[in-house]
Design a protein around this motif. Structure first.
Motif, short mmCIF file in Angstrom:
data_model
loop_
_atom_site.label_atom_id
_atom_site.label_comp_id
_atom_site.label_asym_id
_atom_site.label_seq_id
_atom_site.Cartn_x
_atom_site.Cartn_y
_atom_site.Cartn_z
N SER A 17 32.50 44.72 47.62
CA SER A 17 32.72 43.43 46.96
C SER A 17 33.09 43.63 45.50
N LEU A 18 33.82 42.67 44.98
CA LEU A 18 34.13 42.59 43.56
C LEU A 18 34.15 41.13 43.15
N ARG A 19 33.86 40.89 41.90
CA ARG A 19 33.96 39.54 41.36
C ARG A 19 34.88 39.56 40.15
N PHE A 67 36.89 35.59 50.65
CA PHE A 67 36.99 35.33 49.21
C PHE A 67 36.50 33.91 48.91
N THR A 68 35.92 33.75 47.72
CA THR A 68 35.47 32.44 47.26
C THR A 68 35.92 32.23 45.83
N ILE A 69 36.66 31.15 45.60
CA ILE A 69 37.07 30.80 44.25
C ILE A 69 36.12 29.74 43.71
N GLN A 81 35.22 35.63 43.92
CA GLN A 81 34.29 36.54 44.59
C GLN A 81 34.98 37.09 45.82
N MET A 82 35.11 38.39 45.89
CA MET A 82 35.82 39.03 46.99
C MET A 82 34.84 39.91 47.77
N ASN A 83 34.65 39.58 49.03
CA ASN A 83 33.75 40.34 49.90
C ASN A 83 34.53 40.96 51.05
N ASP A 89 43.88 44.56 50.32
CA ASP A 89 43.52 43.68 49.21
C ASP A 89 43.75 44.34 47.87
N THR A 90 44.39 45.47 47.87
CA THR A 90 44.46 46.36 46.71
C THR A 90 45.24 45.92 45.47
#
Length: 123
Positions: A17-19, A67-69, A81-83, A89-90
């Motif tokens: 994950s990354l945010r 993903f959540t915006i 928020q990217m899970n 997705d790079t």
């Protein structure tokens, strides 16, 4: 002037994950819709997600459910928020905002872009 500055990109393993964050600053009166785009080398920039001032969201099919915006209107900031990240997705992620400024001649509305932040998914 208005600036959008992204942060939060980096290297993460598949499934991680990354945010991402994107903060807008400058002579801002209000910000309407905000969005995240991404662009891989040699490909067109594609829309990832959008969010209105009221919080209505829309996602590309490729990221739905992962993903959540979100946004903080008081901070003029939008998040992604990217899970469950995948190698595809790079690319570089860009934010934009439909910004209204107050100027000496009235309100001025334009779309502004950030400089981009690199996301790399690799094991």
């Amino acid at each position: 002037q208005v600036q959008l500055v992204e942060s939060g990109g980096g290297l993460v393993q598949p499934g991680g994950s990354l945010r991402l964050s994107c903060a807008a600053s400058g002579s801002i009166f209000s910000i309407n819709a905000m969005a995240w785009y991404r662009q891989a080398p040699g490909k067109e920039r594609e829309l990832v997600a959008t969010i209105t001032t009221g919080g209505t969201t829309n996602y590309a099919d490729s990221v739905k459910g992962r993903f959540t915006i979100s946004r903080d209107n008081a901070k003029n900031t939008v998040y992604l928020q990217m899970n469950s990240l995948k190698p595809e997705d790079t690319p570089v992620y860009y934010c934009n905002g439909d910004v209204v400024r107050l100027t000496s001649y009235g309100r001025d509305r334009n779309t502004y872009w950030g400089q981009g932040t690199q996301v790399t998914i690799s094991s």
